[in-house]
Design a protein around this motif. Structure first.
Motif, mmCIF file in Angstrom:
data_model
loop_
_atom_site.group_PDB
_atom_site.id
_atom_site.type_symbol
_atom_site.label_atom_id
_atom_site.label_comp_id
_atom_site.label_asym_id
_atom_site.label_seq_id
_atom_site.Cartn_x
_atom_site.Cartn_y
_atom_site.Cartn_z
ATOM 1 N N SER A 1 86.311 54.550 52.709
ATOM 2 C CA SER A 1 86.858 55.724 53.382
ATOM 3 C C SER A 1 88.481 55.245 53.465
ATOM 4 O O SER A 1 88.568 54.170 53.460
ATOM 5 N N TYR A 2 89.109 56.412 53.548
ATOM 6 C CA TYR A 2 90.703 56.032 53.820
ATOM 7 C C TYR A 2 90.852 55.221 55.028
ATOM 8 O O TYR A 2 91.727 54.275 54.947
ATOM 9 N N ASP A 3 90.282 55.402 56.145
ATOM 10 C CA ASP A 3 90.300 54.469 57.390
ATOM 11 C C ASP A 3 89.715 53.306 57.186
ATOM 12 O O ASP A 3 90.798 52.239 57.569
ATOM 13 N N GLU A 4 89.121 52.983 56.449
ATOM 14 C CA GLU A 4 88.446 51.606 56.164
ATOM 15 C C GLU A 4 89.506 50.913 55.329
ATOM 16 O O GLU A 4 89.686 49.617 55.506
ATOM 17 N N ILE A 5 89.953 51.654 54.140
ATOM 18 C CA ILE A 5 91.037 50.971 53.409
ATOM 19 C C ILE A 5 92.059 50.629 54.292
ATOM 20 O O ILE A 5 92.766 49.491 53.964
ATOM 21 N N ASP A 6 92.625 51.380 55.061
ATOM 22 C CA ASP A 6 93.907 51.208 55.902
ATOM 23 C C ASP A 6 93.467 49.932 56.763
ATOM 24 O O ASP A 6 94.533 49.096 57.099
ATOM 25 N N ARG A 7 92.294 49.992 57.140
ATOM 26 C CA ARG A 7 92.007 48.768 58.240
ATOM 27 C C ARG A 7 92.089 47.459 57.166
ATOM 28 O O ARG A 7 92.759 46.309 57.808
ATOM 29 N N ILE A 8 91.552 47.388 56.069
ATOM 30 C CA ILE A 8 91.684 46.205 55.109
ATOM 31 C C ILE A 8 93.229 45.692 55.149
ATOM 32 O O ILE A 8 93.510 44.686 54.812
ATOM 33 N N LYS A 9 93.933 46.964 54.526
ATOM 34 C CA LYS A 9 95.242 46.768 54.418
ATOM 35 C C LYS A 9 95.915 46.017 55.346
ATOM 36 O O LYS A 9 96.781 45.214 55.225
ATOM 37 N N ALA A 10 95.607 46.356 56.563
ATOM 38 C CA ALA A 10 96.332 45.806 57.829
ATOM 39 C C ALA A 10 96.099 44.665 58.195
ATOM 40 O O ALA A 10 97.063 43.685 58.705
ATOM 41 N N ILE A 11 94.711 44.299 58.248
ATOM 42 C CA ILE A 11 94.405 42.888 58.243
ATOM 43 C C ILE A 11 94.850 41.877 57.061
ATOM 44 O O ILE A 11 95.389 40.887 57.570
ATOM 45 N N ALA A 12 95.102 42.424 55.944
ATOM 46 C CA ALA A 12 95.569 41.719 54.943
ATOM 47 C C ALA A 12 97.183 41.133 55.011
ATOM 48 O O ALA A 12 97.511 40.289 55.084
ATOM 49 N N LYS A 13 97.752 42.466 55.874
ATOM 50 C CA LYS A 13 99.233 42.215 55.959
ATOM 51 C C LYS A 13 99.264 41.292 57.107
ATOM 52 O O LYS A 13 100.423 40.347 57.140
ATOM 53 N N GLU A 14 98.759 41.518 58.116
ATOM 54 C CA GLU A 14 98.884 40.732 59.382
ATOM 55 C C GLU A 14 98.535 39.175 59.133
ATOM 56 O O GLU A 14 99.023 38.302 59.630
ATOM 57 N N ASN A 15 97.593 39.013 58.209
ATOM 58 C CA ASN A 15 97.246 37.527 57.784
ATOM 59 C C ASN A 15 97.962 37.003 56.732
ATOM 60 O O ASN A 15 97.652 35.766 56.061
ATOM 61 N N ASP A 16 98.959 37.955 56.011
ATOM 62 C CA ASP A 16 99.675 37.549 54.885
ATOM 63 C C ASP A 16 98.884 36.592 53.733
ATOM 64 O O ASP A 16 99.138 35.734 53.296
ATOM 65 N N VAL A 17 97.820 37.362 53.518
ATOM 66 C CA VAL A 17 96.969 36.938 52.338
ATOM 67 C C VAL A 17 97.336 37.092 50.922
ATOM 68 O O VAL A 17 98.108 37.816 51.041
ATOM 69 N N GLN A 18 96.807 36.237 50.125
ATOM 70 C CA GLN A 18 97.456 36.307 48.746
ATOM 71 C C GLN A 18 96.095 36.722 47.796
ATOM 72 O O GLN A 18 96.576 37.063 46.827
ATOM 73 N N MET A 19 95.119 36.785 48.107
ATOM 74 C CA MET A 19 94.011 37.150 47.512
ATOM 75 C C MET A 19 92.993 37.858 48.306
ATOM 76 O O MET A 19 92.760 37.506 49.346
ATOM 77 N N VAL A 20 92.361 38.996 47.855
ATOM 78 C CA VAL A 20 91.049 39.717 48.374
ATOM 79 C C VAL A 20 90.037 39.435 47.453
ATOM 80 O O VAL A 20 90.126 39.614 46.503
ATOM 81 N N ILE A 21 88.848 38.861 48.177
ATOM 82 C CA ILE A 21 87.751 38.836 47.478
ATOM 83 C C ILE A 21 86.677 39.831 48.041
ATOM 84 O O ILE A 21 86.435 39.877 49.242
ATOM 85 N N GLY A 22 86.253 40.665 47.281
ATOM 86 C CA GLY A 22 85.112 41.451 47.603
ATOM 87 C C GLY A 22 83.746 41.085 47.010
ATOM 88 O O GLY A 22 83.734 40.871 45.971
ATOM 89 N N LEU A 23 82.615 41.090 47.890
ATOM 90 C CA LEU A 23 81.517 40.699 47.653
ATOM 91 C C LEU A 23 80.696 41.813 48.031
ATOM 92 O O LEU A 23 80.538 41.955 49.519
ATOM 93 N N GLY A 24 79.797 42.505 47.268
ATOM 94 C CA GLY A 24 78.776 43.317 47.919
ATOM 95 C C GLY A 24 78.377 44.621 46.806
ATOM 96 O O GLY A 24 78.833 44.218 45.621
#
Length: 363
Positions: free
Chosen positions: A67-90
């Motif tokens: 959902s767009y809410d879930e996508i926004d949540r992931i984006k915010a967590i990625a930004k907050e933690n200054d990540v360089q890579m997203v790994i999606g498992l599932g």
């Protein structure tokens, strides 16, 4: 027309996950966001390297819907933690969420499917839903994943109903594109369109020949060549149909019926591919392709794919209900209008009613 292949790198091997650490280290990655389903993580855990020894890992359990809410949540967590890579498992919704969260950014993307239920690991698009599971839209992206890792052992031990749904969803690649390709003139076929069409044909031929046998292999826990070929057809070959063919090879009528069905909570326990499978039968009835319909019907019944309203958990569907479903399947934005024929709610309704008659006659 824009053609795209799949991930920049693809590895299918029982030790595929071992590549992850070296791949990320070579890119200079230090901080990763690990998005996963809980059941998927449990299934993959015996084969996963310890990410925490090499990276600062932000562990994020998936919320349940792309959902767009879930996508926004992931984006915010990625930004907050200054990540360089997203790994999606599932499964597909996890991977679609990872794609949606990284598109248009500098973030590297690694996809690790744990199900063979659709082509989400391969395709450069995401399907979006409301939190209650209702379909919203789909978005096509300019980027593809940097890496896709497939461990056949993990998928072999996944729930078999997802594999069955994947077979139905992948058969739609042929039946939804067949009429479009048949209406093209020979001189209109570019190399990309020829590849798209041939891979759509491959989807049909492999699954009609080996689909039921592969299901038996999976039930018996046997990692056979036949089973692996079917699993990779669902994930890889299916993804190349739309990837190379763009609007000529993308979803049309069967998926539009699926999208309409998501508005009915009674169908909520059915998987994406199961509803798409029903949609294929509606599509074939709309096109008056009775030979193809009769070829698929017994296979779908053996697989447990819905073939009538009762099997969709809609046993008391009234004439007004059918009108509403058919109307929803043919709203202006639906992909059913990619079909090179006159499409109407009445045509869809008549097709579904014919299927109900067939269901009773052949029960």
């Amino acid at each position: 027309m824009m053609s795209q292949s799949g991930p920049q790198r693809y590895i299918s091997d029982n030790e595929a996950y071992d590549v992850l650490l070296t791949f990320a280290e070579e890119l200079g990655v230090k901080r990763v966001l690990f998005l996963h389903g809980e059941k998927s993580l449990a299934a993959a855990a015996p084969y996963l390297p310890d990410l925490s020894k090499s990276f600062d890992v932000t562990d994020v359990p998936f919320g349940g819907e792309c959902s767009y809410d879930e996508i926004d949540r992931i984006k915010a967590i990625a930004k907050e933690n200054d990540v360089q890579m997203v790994i999606g498992l599932g499964g597909g919704k996890v991977l679609d969420t990872a794609k949606s969260a990284t598109t248009g950014t500098h973030l590297y993307l690694v996809l690790m499917p744990t199900l063979a239920s659709n082509c989400a690991p391969w395709s450069a698009l995401s399907v979006h839903y409301k939190e209650n599971g209702e379909h919203i839209d789909h978005q096509i992206y300019k980027e593809t994943a940097n890496l896709m890792l497939l461990n056949p052992k993990v998928i072999l031990n996944s729930p078999i109903n997802y594999f069955v749904a994947g077979i139905a969803d992948t058969l739609a690649k042929f039946y939804e594109s067949e009429l479009i390709f048949d209406n093209l003139k020979p001189e209109e076929f570019t190399v990309a369109l020829m590849m798209s069409r041939q891979n759509a044909i491959n989807c049909k031929e492999v699954l009609l020949r080996d689909g039921l046998g592969a299901i038996e292999d999976m039930k018996n826990g046997e990692l056979t060549h036949r089973w692996r070929n079917v699993a990779e057809t669902i994930i890889v070959t299916a993804g190349t149909v739309g990837g190379w063919g763009d609007e000529y090879g993308r979803a049309t009528g069967a998926h539009s019926v699926h999208d309409a069905l998501t508005l009915y909570p009674q169908t909520g326990n059915l998987l994406h591919g199961e509803k798409v499978g029903y949609g294929i039968l509606v599509l074939l009835m709309m096109e008056d392709k009775l030979d193809s319909f009769n070829e698929l019907l017994p296979m779908f019944r053996e697989m447990g794919v819905p073939t009538n309203f009762a099997e969709l958990n809609l046993p008391d569907f009234s004439d007004e209900d059918i009108d509403a479903l058919a109307t929803e399947a043919t709203t202006e934005e639906k992909m059913i209008h990619f079909m090179p024929m006159e499409v109407s709610a009445q045509l869809v309704k008549v097709a579904m009613l014919k299927m109900e008659v067939v269901a009773k006659q052949t029960a």
